[in-house]
Design a protein around this motif. Sequence first.
Motif, PDB file in Angstrom:
ATOM      1  N   HIS A  48       0.846  -1.203   0.000  1.00  8.83           N
ATOM      2  CA  HIS A  48       0.000   0.000   0.000  1.00  8.83           C
ATOM      3  C   HIS A  48       0.876   1.247   0.000  1.00  8.83           C
ATOM      4  O   HIS A  48       1.826   1.353   0.760  1.00  8.83           O
ATOM      5  CB  HIS A  48      -0.884   0.051   1.249  1.00  8.83           C
ATOM      6  CG  HIS A  48      -1.915  -1.034   1.315  1.00  8.83           C
ATOM      7  ND1 HIS A  48      -2.686  -1.216   2.431  1.00  8.83           N
ATOM      8  CD2 HIS A  48      -2.314  -1.969   0.425  1.00  8.83           C
ATOM      9  CE1 HIS A  48      -3.510  -2.227   2.227  1.00  8.83           C
ATOM     10  NE2 HIS A  48      -3.290  -2.698   1.008  1.00  8.83           N
ATOM     11  N   THR A  49       0.518   2.170  -0.842  1.00  4.70           N
ATOM     12  CA  THR A  49       1.139   3.491  -0.795  1.00  4.70           C
ATOM     13  C   THR A  49       0.065   4.498  -0.417  1.00  4.70           C
ATOM     14  O   THR A  49      -1.133   4.235  -0.570  1.00  4.70           O
ATOM     15  CB  THR A  49       1.732   3.878  -2.164  1.00  4.70           C
ATOM     16  OG1 THR A  49       0.669   3.962  -3.116  1.00  4.70           O
ATOM     17  CG2 THR A  49       2.773   2.871  -2.631  1.00  4.70           C
ATOM     18  N   GLU A  50       0.500   5.623   0.083  1.00  8.90           N
ATOM     19  CA  GLU A  50      -0.463   6.647   0.499  1.00  8.90           C
ATOM     20  C   GLU A  50      -1.318   7.095  -0.685  1.00  8.90           C
ATOM     21  O   GLU A  50      -2.534   7.246  -0.560  1.00  8.90           O
ATOM     22  CB  GLU A  50       0.281   7.841   1.110  1.00  8.90           C
ATOM     23  CG  GLU A  50      -0.631   8.906   1.648  1.00  8.90           C
ATOM     24  CD  GLU A  50       0.113  10.045   2.334  1.00  8.90           C
ATOM     25  OE1 GLU A  50      -0.563  10.956   2.838  1.00  8.90           O
ATOM     26  OE2 GLU A  50       1.352  10.031   2.360  1.00  8.90           O
ATOM     27  N   LYS A  51      -0.708   7.272  -1.836  1.00  8.80           N
ATOM     28  CA  LYS A  51      -1.429   7.713  -3.031  1.00  8.80           C
ATOM     29  C   LYS A  51      -2.444   6.650  -3.485  1.00  8.80           C
ATOM     30  O   LYS A  51      -3.570   6.983  -3.858  1.00  8.80           O
ATOM     31  CB  LYS A  51      -0.430   8.011  -4.159  1.00  8.80           C
ATOM     32  CG  LYS A  51      -1.055   8.604  -5.381  1.00  8.80           C
ATOM     33  CD  LYS A  51      -1.574   9.987  -5.099  1.00  8.80           C
ATOM     34  CE  LYS A  51      -2.090  10.621  -6.366  1.00  8.80           C
ATOM     35  NZ  LYS A  51      -2.810  11.852  -6.094  1.00  8.80           N
ATOM     36  N   GLU A  99      -5.320   6.673  -1.080  1.00  7.89           N
ATOM     37  CA  GLU A  99      -6.046   7.936  -1.248  1.00  7.89           C
ATOM     38  C   GLU A  99      -6.969   7.909  -2.470  1.00  7.89           C
ATOM     39  O   GLU A  99      -8.047   8.516  -2.451  1.00  7.89           O
ATOM     40  CB  GLU A  99      -5.039   9.083  -1.387  1.00  7.89           C
ATOM     41  CG  GLU A  99      -5.652  10.438  -1.557  1.00  7.89           C
ATOM     42  CD  GLU A  99      -4.600  11.524  -1.762  1.00  7.89           C
ATOM     43  OE1 GLU A  99      -4.993  12.637  -2.137  1.00  7.89           O
ATOM     44  OE2 GLU A  99      -3.412  11.251  -1.566  1.00  7.89           O
ATOM     45  N   PHE A 137      -4.721   5.406   6.077  1.00 11.38           N
ATOM     46  CA  PHE A 137      -3.472   4.783   5.660  1.00 11.38           C
ATOM     47  C   PHE A 137      -2.430   4.878   6.776  1.00 11.38           C
ATOM     48  O   PHE A 137      -1.798   3.882   7.126  1.00 11.38           O
ATOM     49  CB  PHE A 137      -2.954   5.450   4.378  1.00 11.38           C
ATOM     50  CG  PHE A 137      -1.540   5.084   4.042  1.00 11.38           C
ATOM     51  CD1 PHE A 137      -1.259   3.843   3.483  1.00 11.38           C
ATOM     52  CD2 PHE A 137      -0.486   5.950   4.290  1.00 11.38           C
ATOM     53  CE1 PHE A 137       0.050   3.487   3.174  1.00 11.38           C
ATOM     54  CE2 PHE A 137       0.819   5.605   3.980  1.00 11.38           C
ATOM     55  CZ  PHE A 137       1.086   4.371   3.417  1.00 11.38           C
ATOM     56  N   HIS A 138      -2.267   6.070   7.351  1.00 12.09           N
ATOM     57  CA  HIS A 138      -1.263   6.265   8.414  1.00 12.09           C
ATOM     58  C   HIS A 138      -1.649   5.492   9.672  1.00 12.09           C
ATOM     59  O   HIS A 138      -0.780   4.913  10.347  1.00 12.09           O
ATOM     60  CB  HIS A 138      -1.070   7.755   8.709  1.00 12.09           C
ATOM     61  CG  HIS A 138      -0.400   8.481   7.580  1.00 12.09           C
ATOM     62  ND1 HIS A 138       0.891   8.217   7.180  1.00 12.09           N
ATOM     63  CD2 HIS A 138      -0.851   9.449   6.743  1.00 12.09           C
ATOM     64  CE1 HIS A 138       1.220   8.985   6.150  1.00 12.09           C
ATOM     65  NE2 HIS A 138       0.166   9.756   5.870  1.00 12.09           N
ATOM     66  N   ARG A 160      -6.174   9.170   3.585  1.00 12.92           N
ATOM     67  CA  ARG A 160      -4.769   9.353   3.994  1.00 12.92           C
ATOM     68  C   ARG A 160      -4.595   9.076   5.483  1.00 12.92           C
ATOM     69  O   ARG A 160      -3.642   8.411   5.901  1.00 12.92           O
ATOM     70  CB  ARG A 160      -4.290  10.769   3.659  1.00 12.92           C
ATOM     71  CG  ARG A 160      -3.886  10.943   2.218  1.00 12.92           C
ATOM     72  CD  ARG A 160      -3.111  12.237   1.993  1.00 12.92           C
ATOM     73  NE  ARG A 160      -3.869  13.420   2.363  1.00 12.92           N
ATOM     74  CZ  ARG A 160      -4.727  14.055   1.555  1.00 12.92           C
ATOM     75  NH1 ARG A 160      -4.929  13.591   0.338  1.00 12.92           N
ATOM     76  NH2 ARG A 160      -5.363  15.120   1.952  1.00 12.92           N
ATOM     77  N   GLN A 161      -5.519   9.581   6.296  1.00  9.15           N
ATOM     78  CA  GLN A 161      -5.452   9.330   7.741  1.00  9.15           C
ATOM     79  C   GLN A 161      -5.593   7.849   8.049  1.00  9.15           C
ATOM     80  O   GLN A 161      -4.891   7.321   8.925  1.00  9.15           O
ATOM     81  CB  GLN A 161      -6.526  10.128   8.466  1.00  9.15           C
ATOM     82  CG  GLN A 161      -6.295  11.626   8.453  1.00  9.15           C
ATOM     83  CD  GLN A 161      -7.456  12.394   9.076  1.00  9.15           C
ATOM     84  OE1 GLN A 161      -8.471  11.815   9.440  1.00  9.15           O
ATOM     85  NE2 GLN A 161      -7.294  13.710   9.175  1.00  9.15           N
ATOM     86  N   ARG A 196      -0.748   1.902   9.206  1.00 13.30           N
ATOM     87  CA  ARG A 196       0.710   1.721   9.337  1.00 13.30           C
ATOM     88  C   ARG A 196       1.123   1.653  10.803  1.00 13.30           C
ATOM     89  O   ARG A 196       1.958   0.844  11.176  1.00 13.30           O
ATOM     90  CB  ARG A 196       1.467   2.859   8.663  1.00 13.30           C
ATOM     91  CG  ARG A 196       1.449   2.849   7.188  1.00 13.30           C
ATOM     92  CD  ARG A 196       2.418   1.837   6.639  1.00 13.30           C
ATOM     93  NE  ARG A 196       2.455   1.975   5.185  1.00 13.30           N
ATOM     94  CZ  ARG A 196       2.919   1.056   4.382  1.00 13.30           C
ATOM     95  NH1 ARG A 196       3.391  -0.054   4.858  1.00 13.30           N
ATOM     96  NH2 ARG A 196       2.906   1.242   3.108  1.00 13.30           N
TER      97      ARG A 196
END
Length: 168
Positions: A100-103, A106, A125-126, A122-123, A129
């Motif tokens: 997974h990437t942030e983009k 998103e 995703f973080h 985005r939140q 992580r």
Amino acid sequence: MAISSRAAACTALGFPSTTAAAPPSSVSVNRRAQPRKAVAAVARATSAGGAVLDPPAFDQSQLDTLPPAQEGGDTGRLKDRKGTGSGDSYKVLLLDDPRHTEKHVETALPQVVPSVTAEAARQLFHESRQKGAALVIVAVKEHAEFYAQMMVRHGLRSAIEPESDMAS
């Protein structure tokens, strides 16, 4: 009297015949043999000047109204909103994955879950992580399964689990 050829043919076939056959142009109609309703309808149609007959009987029970349709369905709720706690709610989780990437999160997550914005994705995703999983939405089981399947199709790892009312 002489028997016509038609009468002779009828007797040869076994049909009863009269001594003299009437010519076909002199066919008469017996008005008394018709039913009274048909005669009355014809009389009304001709006396009114048009060919309009009585309207057919209509059964009003056909117009009984149906119960109103219920609208909507469970669109789910975000993690910060509280619901009624009906007990059939499931959490849809975004699981951490090194692919997974942030983009990617998103763009994919708002396509799958319409109530999630790009900033919220985005939140999430973080959070996934940091904690290993992030709560995306709470919905009924069928919708939760659908969201989880769609997340997998978009390349995101997901899971569902029952929402417990004890933890709230």
